[in-house]
Design an enzyme around this catalytic site. Structure first.
Site, PDB file in Angstrom:
ATOM      1  CB  CYS A 100      31.732 -11.095 -16.382  1.00 47.61           C
ATOM      2  SG  CYS A 100      33.129 -10.803 -15.270  1.00 47.61           S
TER       3      CYS A 100
ATOM      4  CB  CYS B  23      37.604  -6.094 -14.908  1.00 49.89           C
ATOM      5  SG  CYS B  23      36.140  -5.843 -15.947  1.00 49.89           S
TER       6      CYS B  23
ATOM      7  CD  GLU C 256      34.602  -3.421  -8.718  1.00 52.73           C
ATOM      8  OE1 GLU C 256      33.955  -2.420  -9.075  1.00 52.73           O
ATOM      9  OE2 GLU C 256      34.212  -4.591  -8.912  1.00 52.73           O
TER      10      GLU C 256
ATOM     11  CB  SER D  41      30.647 -14.482  -5.523  1.00 55.84           C
ATOM     12  OG  SER D  41      30.216 -13.766  -6.657  1.00 55.84           O
TER      13      SER D  41
END
Length: 706
Positions: A21, A104, A134, A227
């Site tokens: 991404c 990000c 995150e 992931s």
């Protein structure tokens, strides 16, 4: 993933959204680029959840630390795309560490939402995995007071029900789960507001994965074991395609999987490099092709055959452009042997392989009585013989000469011992080759690294030979290398701090300061890639395998050039470049300075050199002394303005001229001490003179009174 459309066949479909991404690609590209420039980098946690990428970055010197306290002071701290809590940034800044924030942009947006609403009295609810980095970073924007839930069934505490609540989602959250949780909170809490913070790329990837899985018999989801977004893709695929597999790379593909006439779908998580996706696609494509066996291939030629499969010895009676006519000895038709059925080498002509009158053993592919046509093949027989040679070469580890005959997805096909061998792109050379077409019709040395006897599939590698040769050169180099030894080398690459030079299988660094006697801004001012240089070894570190090389030519040494220009007694122009308490340094030519001692600046005593001179000023000076070995030149302004010799003799003995470098820097303290001592002596003399004068006055007064 770039140009994903090229990875598609009638049986295989690869998701267009598969691969890195934006946030992950940015982080990987920037860290890789900085590491290539020699920056010492430590990432706060693994940069992405992909072992292959982390391993490649480790080779470039990138370290991974979980805590700020573990990071060394001289390293650049990189905050990964997942983001970190406020407290972590504060800890980095308190230690005065350099850092680069690669959070990000989608995650940074969530941080801002949480920070603003928490400051305005809202209770924060995060939909996501509480252990994911995150989510930990998002929670750190509200003093770790958020409620973290991951299921519509999770209970909402009373203090959240009665207060204003703000709801956000981990960027990789499944959109359906987030929708159910939000609806549940709306039915429970009094004044909720929510922000759909699921990454748009994540939504697209999940939607596409579902569509491809619904239309596939087999689904492969590629991603790292840790992931989160890859695991969610697998859950989606599995729900609609029961035969779904979660793999990290092509090596995880099941060996006994049946592929013939089945639709195959491939997608990948946001932390999966394009190279791994390509390897999986190529592996699947090769497996499909290899399920065809020789029997199936020859069935294509068996229409209306008689004595198909016969092996006959014939005589070449005619050689045409792309065809050989063979007399089959008594059979009513001559056989036709096309060059394609004679050899696999597309660059060979029939006339280069056989001539009229040659005896040749052939395989009868098919006979068409209606057309009077017999199709022959030589490759079938050659294949049997060649396969035996290939097996022996694999078992013995022989080095083969292979000719590259075509480019395929993921590599090339080469011909060795008249047998086709697949060479993956990464096994062709030690470095990446972008244009594989440029290798066509060239020969390389290979070893066979894999063989499938059932499918008659062979994989070769030139890399293993090149790596062994490189290792041999390196071992020889380190056995013979010593400081001072000279080499002829080739410039491999340039960086801001120097040039890397290949000196025989081993790279050494010529530091930018070693490229020129003059100051330069970049090595490209002196050399370029491919230049051949004469260098010598300045320093060796066998443990780190680092070599420091010298390059500057003695004849370009400004002090060597200066010997041809200057002599004692010369009067020259010089520019003042530096002023110190004991004198001033003046530039005679670039990189050659001389010292004007404070005693040689004027024809009178001065307190400080700057009382007379200024930096940048040009003055006339006389060279009074030169020591070429020590690189010392003494200069004098006073010598050009001093009174005639006769008058000089009547004056006090002049201060002895001091050569420039004899007073720098070890004589500075001595100089200051001497000056201080002189000043004290002068004060003492003045006091003594004053006392004597006072005594004389007293004596005079006494005599007057008497």
């Amino acid at each position: 993933m770039n140009n994903i459309d090229k990875y598609k066949t009638n049986q295989i479909t690869v998701a267009k959204t598969a691969g890195f991404c934006y946030g992950v690609k940015r982080a990987v590209d920037e860290v890789s680029a900085l590491a290539d420039k020699g920056e010492k980098i430590t990432t706060l946690g693994a940069l992405i959840h992909n072992n292959h990428v982390i391993s490649e970055l480790e080779k470039k010197g990138v370290k991974v630390c979980e805590n700020v306290s573990q990071i060394e002071n001289d390293r650049l701290v990189v905050i990964r795309a997942h983001g970190v809590p406020k407290s972590t940034v504060e800890e980095i800044e308190e230690r005065n560490l350099r850092y680069l924030d690669l959070t990000c942009p989608f995650v940074k947006k969530i941080h801002n939402i949480v920070d603003e609403h928490y400051s305005n009295g809202y209770k924060i609810i995060i939909v996501g995995d509480r252990k994911h980095p995150e989510v930990i970073g998002i929670n750190g924007q509200c003093n770790n007071e958020a409620l973290i839930i991951n299921s519509p069934d999770d209970k909402i505490p009373d203090d959240f029900v009665k207060n204003k609540v703000c709801i956000v989602a981990q960027t990789t959250t499944h959109k359906n789960i987030f929708g159910e949780i939000v609806q549940n909170i709306k039915n429970t809490c009094q004044t909720p507001i929510f922000f759909d913070t699921i990454c748009s790329a994540t939504k697209q990837r999940q939607d596409e994965a579902k569509i491809i899985a619904e239309n596939s018999d087999i689904m492969f989801v590629i991603g790292g074991a840790h992931s989160s977004n890859s695991q969610k893709l697998f859950d989606i695929a599995k729900s609609v395609c029961p035969e779904s597999y979660f793999i990290e790379n092509f090596e995880d593909i099941p060996q006994n999987i049946y592929l013939k006439k089945r639709k195959i779908g491939i997608t990948a998580g946001a932390s999966t490099p394009g190279s791994i996706i390509e390897e999986v696609f190529t592996t699947m494509d090769e497996k499909i092709k290899n399920e065809e066996n020789f029997a199936e291939l020859f069935e294509q030629y068996e229409s209306k055959t008689l004595n198909n499969g016969d092996i006959i010895e014939g005589t070449v009676v005619e050689v045409r452009g792309n065809e050989v006519i063979v007399d089959l000895g008594g059979f009513k038709y001559n056989g036709q042997l096309s060059v394609d059925n004679l050899t696999d080498d597309p660059y060979k002509k029939a006339s280069e392989l056989v001539k009229e009158g040659d005896k040749i053993t052939v395989y009868v592919v098919g006979v068409n009585d209606a057309e009077g046509k017999v199709v022959l093949s030589r490759k079938k027989l050659v294949a049997i013989e060649s396969w035996n040679k290939i097996k022996a070469a694999y078992e013995n580890g022989d080095v083969l000469t292979a000719k590259i005959i075509k480019v395929v997805k993921g590599g090339v096909v080469a011909l060795a011992e008249s047998y086709q061998i697949f060479i993956p792109a990464k096994q062709i050379s030690l470095k990446y080759i972008q244009d594989l077409e440029s290798l066509l019709n060239t020969e390389i040395k290979i070893k066979l690294i894999d063989i499938d006897e059932r499918r008659k599939r062979v994989v070769g590698s030139a890399r293993v030979i090149l790596a062994a040769e490189k290792k041999e050169k390196e071992d020889k180099f380190w056995a013979e290398c010593e400081v001072g030894k000279e080499y002829t080398g080739t410039v491999k690459s340039l960086t801001s701090f120097g040039a890397f030079v290949d000196i025989g299988g081993v790279d050494g660094l010529v530091h930018i300061s070693e490229l020129s006697w003059n100051k330069i801004s970049h090595p490209s001012e002196i050399v370029k890639e491919g230049d051949v240089l004469q260098v010598y070894v300045k320093d060796i570190n066998p443990e780190t395998k680092k070599i420091s090389l010298g390059y500057k030519k003695a004849e370009d040494n400004p002090w060597v050039i200066a010997q041809t220009k200057f002599n004692v007694g010369d009067v020259v122009k010089a520019k003042i470049v530096r002023i110190l308490p004991f004198g001033a340094f003046a530039q005679l030519m670039p990189n050659v300075d001389g010292l004007i001692h404070i005693s040689q600046i004027a024809d009178r005593r001065i307190e400080k050199p700057e009382d007379v001179l200024t930096i940048g000023e040009e003055v006339d000076v006389k060279i009074t002394d030169i020591d070429w070995d020590a690189k010392k030149i003494s200069l004098s302004i006073r010598a050009l303005i001093a009174p005639p010799a006769a008058e000089e003799k009547a004056e006090e003995t002049p201060v002895e001229e001091v050569p420039a470098d004899e007073v720098v820097p070890v004589d500075i303290e001595k100089f200051i001490a001497e000056e201080a001592e002189k000043e004290e002596e002068q004060k003492a003399e003045e006091v003594q003179e004053s006392a004597e004068a006072e005594s004389t006055e007293n004596d005079a007064e006494t005599q007057s009174e008497e």
